[in-house]
Motif scaffolding. Structure first.
Motif, mmCIF file in Angstrom:
data_model
loop_
_atom_site.group_PDB
_atom_site.id
_atom_site.type_symbol
_atom_site.label_atom_id
_atom_site.label_comp_id
_atom_site.label_asym_id
_atom_site.label_seq_id
_atom_site.Cartn_x
_atom_site.Cartn_y
_atom_site.Cartn_z
ATOM 1 N N ARG A 297 2.250 9.179 -6.293
ATOM 2 C CA ARG A 297 2.715 10.551 -6.053
ATOM 3 C C ARG A 297 3.832 10.919 -7.032
ATOM 4 O O ARG A 297 3.884 12.046 -7.525
ATOM 5 C CB ARG A 297 3.154 10.714 -4.605
ATOM 6 C CG ARG A 297 1.963 10.758 -3.657
ATOM 7 C CD ARG A 297 2.360 11.044 -2.217
ATOM 8 N NE ARG A 297 1.176 11.099 -1.392
ATOM 9 C CZ ARG A 297 0.811 10.141 -0.534
ATOM 10 N NH1 ARG A 297 1.568 9.075 -0.355
ATOM 11 N NH2 ARG A 297 -0.296 10.267 0.173
ATOM 12 N N ALA A 298 4.704 9.961 -7.332
ATOM 13 C CA ALA A 298 5.780 10.211 -8.302
ATOM 14 C C ALA A 298 5.204 10.477 -9.700
ATOM 15 O O ALA A 298 5.796 11.222 -10.480
ATOM 16 C CB ALA A 298 6.744 9.030 -8.344
ATOM 17 N N TYR A 299 4.042 9.901 -10.001
ATOM 18 C CA TYR A 299 3.373 10.138 -11.280
ATOM 19 C C TYR A 299 2.516 11.411 -11.255
ATOM 20 O O TYR A 299 1.796 11.696 -12.196
ATOM 21 C CB TYR A 299 2.504 8.947 -11.673
ATOM 22 C CG TYR A 299 3.291 7.757 -12.156
ATOM 23 C CD1 TYR A 299 4.123 7.848 -13.276
ATOM 24 C CD2 TYR A 299 3.203 6.529 -11.500
ATOM 25 C CE1 TYR A 299 4.844 6.755 -13.716
ATOM 26 C CE2 TYR A 299 3.925 5.430 -11.947
ATOM 27 C CZ TYR A 299 4.742 5.554 -13.050
ATOM 28 O OH TYR A 299 5.458 4.476 -13.496
ATOM 29 N N GLU B 15 -2.195 13.575 -6.408
ATOM 30 C CA GLU B 15 -2.422 13.968 -5.016
ATOM 31 C C GLU B 15 -3.248 12.842 -4.420
ATOM 32 O O GLU B 15 -4.289 12.471 -4.979
ATOM 33 C CB GLU B 15 -3.192 15.292 -4.933
ATOM 34 C CG GLU B 15 -2.427 16.473 -5.471
ATOM 35 C CD GLU B 15 -1.242 16.856 -4.607
ATOM 36 O OE1 GLU B 15 -1.286 16.633 -3.373
ATOM 37 O OE2 GLU B 15 -0.257 17.361 -5.167
ATOM 38 N N THR C 12 0.836 -1.197 0.000
ATOM 39 C CA THR C 12 0.000 0.000 0.000
ATOM 40 C C THR C 12 0.871 1.247 0.000
ATOM 41 O O THR C 12 0.610 2.205 -0.747
ATOM 42 C CB THR C 12 -0.950 -0.011 1.217
ATOM 43 O OG1 THR C 12 -1.813 -1.154 1.107
ATOM 44 C CG2 THR C 12 -1.800 1.246 1.286
ATOM 45 N N GLY C 13 1.905 1.254 0.807
ATOM 46 C CA GLY C 13 2.821 2.389 0.842
ATOM 47 C C GLY C 13 3.569 2.576 -0.465
ATOM 48 O O GLY C 13 3.757 3.710 -0.932
ATOM 49 N N PHE C 14 3.991 1.463 -1.067
ATOM 50 C CA PHE C 14 4.716 1.528 -2.335
ATOM 51 C C PHE C 14 3.827 2.094 -3.442
ATOM 52 O O PHE C 14 4.242 2.963 -4.213
ATOM 53 C CB PHE C 14 5.240 0.146 -2.705
ATOM 54 C CG PHE C 14 6.093 0.115 -3.941
ATOM 55 C CD1 PHE C 14 7.248 0.877 -4.035
ATOM 56 C CD2 PHE C 14 5.753 -0.694 -5.007
ATOM 57 C CE1 PHE C 14 8.043 0.850 -5.172
ATOM 58 C CE2 PHE C 14 6.539 -0.733 -6.151
ATOM 59 C CZ PHE C 14 7.686 0.037 -6.239
ATOM 60 N N LYS C 15 2.582 1.636 -3.498
ATOM 61 C CA LYS C 15 1.634 2.143 -4.493
ATOM 62 C C LYS C 15 1.448 3.652 -4.312
ATOM 63 O O LYS C 15 1.459 4.413 -5.290
ATOM 64 C CB LYS C 15 0.283 1.430 -4.348
ATOM 65 C CG LYS C 15 -0.797 1.948 -5.280
ATOM 66 C CD LYS C 15 -2.123 1.239 -5.036
ATOM 67 C CE LYS C 15 -3.241 1.834 -5.860
ATOM 68 N NZ LYS C 15 -4.541 1.211 -5.568
ATOM 69 N N ALA C 16 1.309 4.104 -3.076
ATOM 70 C CA ALA C 16 1.126 5.532 -2.810
ATOM 71 C C ALA C 16 2.344 6.335 -3.267
ATOM 72 O O ALA C 16 2.196 7.398 -3.886
ATOM 73 C CB ALA C 16 0.858 5.763 -1.320
ATOM 74 N N ARG C 17 3.540 5.831 -2.993
ATOM 75 C CA ARG C 17 4.754 6.542 -3.422
ATOM 76 C C ARG C 17 4.842 6.625 -4.944
ATOM 77 O O ARG C 17 5.203 7.674 -5.502
ATOM 78 C CB ARG C 17 6.001 5.864 -2.840
ATOM 79 C CG ARG C 17 6.179 6.137 -1.352
ATOM 80 C CD ARG C 17 7.517 5.655 -0.823
ATOM 81 N NE ARG C 17 7.755 4.232 -0.981
ATOM 82 C CZ ARG C 17 7.302 3.283 -0.166
ATOM 83 N NH1 ARG C 17 6.566 3.606 0.875
ATOM 84 N NH2 ARG C 17 7.587 2.020 -0.387
ATOM 85 N N LEU C 18 4.502 5.542 -5.624
ATOM 86 C CA LEU C 18 4.532 5.553 -7.088
ATOM 87 C C LEU C 18 3.513 6.531 -7.660
ATOM 88 O O LEU C 18 3.817 7.301 -8.575
ATOM 89 C CB LEU C 18 4.281 4.150 -7.646
ATOM 90 C CG LEU C 18 5.415 3.151 -7.497
ATOM 91 C CD1 LEU C 18 4.956 1.760 -7.944
ATOM 92 C CD2 LEU C 18 6.630 3.584 -8.297
#
Length: 136
Positions: free
Chosen positions: A80-82, A85, A72-78
Motif C-alpha cells: 500500500r505504501a508503494y 490497492e 502477511t500484514g507487513f507485506k500488505a502495508r508495504l
C-alpha cells in the motif's frame, strides 16, 4: 520479497478463473518492481488480490478467531505504501460459500480495490474492465 518460487494453490486457481469470468484482466504471480510476488494483479492499475490460505493466519486461542499473521500484514502495508490497492480472499470465507456467494464476494473485493461496480438494469459493469456488450 520472494523467498521461493511461487506455487499457486487450487484455491488461487479457482479464484483467478472466477475473476476472469467476471471480466477482470489480471496476471497470476506478478512480481513487482520492489520484488514482491502478488497472487493476482493488474500491474498497470496497481490493483491486486491476495488469496490467503491457512499459512497466512494465526488462531486466537481464547476466541478461536483467525487473525492475519505478521508477515502477511507487513507485506500488505508495504504494498500500500508503494501505491498498490490491495484486498484479500481468506480461505475460510471462500470454503463455506456457494458459487453465487463467491461471485458476489469477488465483485465486492474488486470494488474494494477500485474496480467499481455500477448496476444498470440487468447488467453489472466494472470500471477498468473491458466488456463487449451488444448495442441497445
Amino acid at each position: 520479497y520472494i523467498r521461493q518460487d511461487p506455487a499457486p494453490s487450487q484455491l488461487q486457481g479457482d479464484v483467478s478463473a472466477m475473476l476472469a469470468q467476471l471480466g477482470w484482466r489480471h496476471t497470476a504471480e506478478h512480481r513487482t518492481a520492489e520484488g514482491f510476488s502478488l497472487d493476482l494483479a493488474d500491474p498497470q492499475g496497481k490493483r491486486a488480490m491476495e488469496v490467503d490460505g491457512p499459512s497466512h493466519y494465526l488462531e486466537d486461542v481464547a476466541s478461536g478467531e483467525r487473525v492475519g499473521n505478521g508477515s502477511t500484514g507487513f507485506k500488505a502495508r508495504l504494498l500500500r505504501a508503494y501505491g498498490w490497492e490491495l484486498t484479500n480472499v481468506p480461505f475460510f470465507q471462500w470454503d463455506r460459500m456457494t458459487k453465487p456467494e463467491r461471485r458476489e464476494l469477488l465483485a465486492d473485493k474488486l470494488a474494494e480495490i477500485g474496480v467499481f461496480r455500477e448496476k444498470k438494469e440487468e447488467r453489472t459493469t466494472w470500471a477498468g474492465v473491458v466488456q463487449s456488450l451488444p448495442p441497445r
